[in-house]
Design a protein around this motif. Structure first.
Motif, PDB file in Angstrom:
ATOM      1  N   HIS A  44      35.946   6.373  42.283  1.00  0.00           N
ATOM      2  CA  HIS A  44      35.788   6.323  43.740  1.00  0.00           C
ATOM      3  C   HIS A  44      34.349   6.652  44.145  1.00  0.00           C
ATOM      4  O   HIS A  44      33.810   6.040  45.078  1.00  0.00           O
ATOM      5  CB  HIS A  44      36.753   7.301  44.408  1.00  0.00           C
ATOM      6  N   LEU A  45      33.726   7.588  43.449  1.00  0.00           N
ATOM      7  CA  LEU A  45      32.340   7.945  43.765  1.00  0.00           C
ATOM      8  C   LEU A  45      31.393   6.788  43.475  1.00  0.00           C
ATOM      9  O   LEU A  45      30.457   6.529  44.239  1.00  0.00           O
ATOM     10  CB  LEU A  45      31.913   9.183  42.959  1.00  0.00           C
ATOM     11  N   VAL A  46      31.634   6.067  42.383  1.00  0.00           N
ATOM     12  CA  VAL A  46      30.815   4.892  42.049  1.00  0.00           C
ATOM     13  C   VAL A  46      30.944   3.845  43.137  1.00  0.00           C
ATOM     14  O   VAL A  46      29.953   3.284  43.618  1.00  0.00           O
ATOM     15  CB  VAL A  46      31.230   4.303  40.687  1.00  0.00           C
ATOM     16  N   ASN A  47      32.172   3.572  43.532  1.00  0.00           N
ATOM     17  CA  ASN A  47      32.420   2.524  44.526  1.00  0.00           C
ATOM     18  C   ASN A  47      31.836   2.853  45.893  1.00  0.00           C
ATOM     19  O   ASN A  47      31.531   1.958  46.676  1.00  0.00           O
ATOM     20  CB  ASN A  47      33.928   2.295  44.675  1.00  0.00           C
ATOM     21  N   SER A  48      31.691   4.137  46.197  1.00  0.00           N
ATOM     22  CA  SER A  48      31.305   4.526  47.553  1.00  0.00           C
ATOM     23  C   SER A  48      29.803   4.659  47.755  1.00  0.00           C
ATOM     24  O   SER A  48      29.348   4.867  48.869  1.00  0.00           O
ATOM     25  CB  SER A  48      31.959   5.857  47.921  1.00  0.00           C
ATOM     26  N   GLN A  49      29.042   4.541  46.689  1.00  0.00           N
ATOM     27  CA  GLN A  49      27.606   4.772  46.814  1.00  0.00           C
ATOM     28  C   GLN A  49      26.897   3.605  47.488  1.00  0.00           C
ATOM     29  O   GLN A  49      27.099   2.443  47.143  1.00  0.00           O
ATOM     30  CB  GLN A  49      26.980   5.023  45.442  1.00  0.00           C
ATOM     31  N   TYR A  51      33.948   5.219  54.021  1.00  0.00           N
ATOM     32  CA  TYR A  51      35.293   4.809  53.620  1.00  0.00           C
ATOM     33  C   TYR A  51      35.860   5.716  52.534  1.00  0.00           C
ATOM     34  O   TYR A  51      37.075   5.768  52.326  1.00  0.00           O
ATOM     35  CB  TYR A  51      35.316   3.353  53.141  1.00  0.00           C
ATOM     36  N   LEU A  52      34.988   6.474  51.866  1.00  0.00           N
ATOM     37  CA  LEU A  52      35.473   7.399  50.850  1.00  0.00           C
ATOM     38  C   LEU A  52      36.417   8.441  51.452  1.00  0.00           C
ATOM     39  O   LEU A  52      37.295   8.955  50.760  1.00  0.00           O
ATOM     40  CB  LEU A  52      34.296   8.086  50.153  1.00  0.00           C
ATOM     41  N   TYR A  53      36.240   8.769  52.747  1.00  0.00           N
ATOM     42  CA  TYR A  53      37.194   9.668  53.402  1.00  0.00           C
ATOM     43  C   TYR A  53      38.618   9.129  53.261  1.00  0.00           C
ATOM     44  O   TYR A  53      39.559   9.876  52.994  1.00  0.00           O
ATOM     45  CB  TYR A  53      36.873   9.803  54.894  1.00  0.00           C
ATOM     46  N   VAL A  54      38.759   7.819  53.447  1.00  0.00           N
ATOM     47  CA  VAL A  54      40.076   7.186  53.357  1.00  0.00           C
ATOM     48  C   VAL A  54      40.533   7.099  51.914  1.00  0.00           C
ATOM     49  O   VAL A  54      41.635   7.541  51.554  1.00  0.00           O
ATOM     50  CB  VAL A  54      40.045   5.773  53.983  1.00  0.00           C
ATOM     51  N   ALA A  55      39.682   6.524  51.056  1.00  0.00           N
ATOM     52  CA  ALA A  55      40.068   6.267  49.666  1.00  0.00           C
ATOM     53  C   ALA A  55      40.384   7.553  48.915  1.00  0.00           C
ATOM     54  O   ALA A  55      41.383   7.638  48.189  1.00  0.00           O
ATOM     55  CB  ALA A  55      38.956   5.493  48.959  1.00  0.00           C
ATOM     56  N   LEU A  56      39.541   8.573  49.089  1.00  0.00           N
ATOM     57  CA  LEU A  56      39.734   9.817  48.349  1.00  0.00           C
ATOM     58  C   LEU A  56      40.917  10.617  48.898  1.00  0.00           C
ATOM     59  O   LEU A  56      41.688  11.212  48.134  1.00  0.00           O
ATOM     60  CB  LEU A  56      38.458  10.656  48.392  1.00  0.00           C
TER      61      LEU A  56
END
Length: 288
Positions: free
Chosen positions: A159-164, A92-97
């Motif tokens: 965002h990196l914290v949330n995506s781990q 989902y980081l693809y979307v969020a970032l």
């Protein structure tokens, strides 16, 4: 490969031989193409394998309005971050970032720079993510010519914290989910609305709440800085309903989690609540 959905002239959704959903990108790849047509593999420049449930649909929605160049930039940052942090990052980081970079870079081009209310906490408690985000700023500058400040590094680190996918204990995960759900319930009942869970504004709000809830679980105390009382009062006057709602959340957090919301946190939460509920009000207001 058969096209399952055309996102724009350069991006399509398709599937590989194992049935995994792919986002495939290339200049003119989808020009005059329709679902069911074959992908011209000679035009393919980038392929993204998306395993997270619903990620491809969200990415398709986003790329309808945002240039795919931000997805390419996000992918470069994610590749670097996964290597530096030694973790698996949620798809989902693809979307969020991608969404975040598009918004942030547009702001910078307009000369608008925002302060991140949680920058101090991010820098202190998530040092590896923050250092990685500083490297991401270098990538952004190399690719766009835009030099962003440390506030933006803090936002990327968030965002990196949330995506781990970090293997947190079930009890902690349950508490985070419960806290986020309870806060969302307070917002829904206060405004007497059903929030659009498919909207990007809702996703942004959810991202903030998850990060906030993790800090509560880990007892990461906020440093109370000298908040500008004028700004605090201005937010209270300008967004009275959202401010009142954030007050209810503050009471809940104090009672259930023994945490006192700082003025900075109250301001930040109020602005997020206003954003997600005002968009809902606009979408559901009668049109003349």
């Amino acid at each position: 490969m058969e096209i399952s959905k055309v996102i724009n002239n350069n991006v399509v959704l398709t599937h590989d031989d194992q049935g995994k959903e792919l986002v495939v990108m290339g200049r003119g790849l989808a020009f005059k193409k329709r679902p069911g047509d074959q992908v011209d593999t000679g035009l393919v420049e980038k392929t993204f394998v998306l395993e997270g449930e619903g990620v491809s649909a969200k990415l398709a929605e986003l790329l309808a309005d945002v240039s795919e160049k931000y997805l390419v930039l996000s992918e470069k940052i994610m590749t670097m971050a996964a290597m530096k942090l030694g973790v698996k990052l949620d798809d989902y980081l693809y979307v969020a970032l991608t969404d975040h970079l598009s918004f942030a870079i547009t702001r910078y081009k307009q000369g608008i720079k925002l302060q991140n209310a949680l920058a101090w906490e991010i820098k202190k408690y998530y040092r590896k993510e923050y250092q990685t985000a500083l490297e991401a700023l270098t990538i952004i500058e190399e690719e766009t010519g835009i030099m962003m400040d440390e506030n933006e590094a803090a936002s990327i680190a968030m965002h990196l914290v949330n995506s781990q996918v970090s293997g947190e204990g079930l009890e902690s995960i349950t508490k985070v989910v419960t806290t986020v759900n309870d806060i969302l319930t307070i917002v829904k009942y206060h405004f007497n609305v059903t929030l659009d869970e498919e909207s990007m504004n809702y996703e942004r709000f959810l991202t903030h709440l998850r990060f906030f809830a993790w800090r509560l679980m880990k007892k990461e105390q906020t440093v109370e800085e000298q908040t500008d009382d004028f700004f605090y009062q201005q937010v209270e006057r300008q967004y009275p309903q959202a401010f009142e709602c954030s007050g209810k959340i503050a009471v809940y957090i104090q009672k259930e989690l023994n945490w006192t919301l700082s003025k900075d946190e109250r301001i930040y939460l109020t602005l997020h609540i206003h954003r997600v509920t005002s968009r809902h009000a606009m979408q559901h207001s009668p049109r003349g």
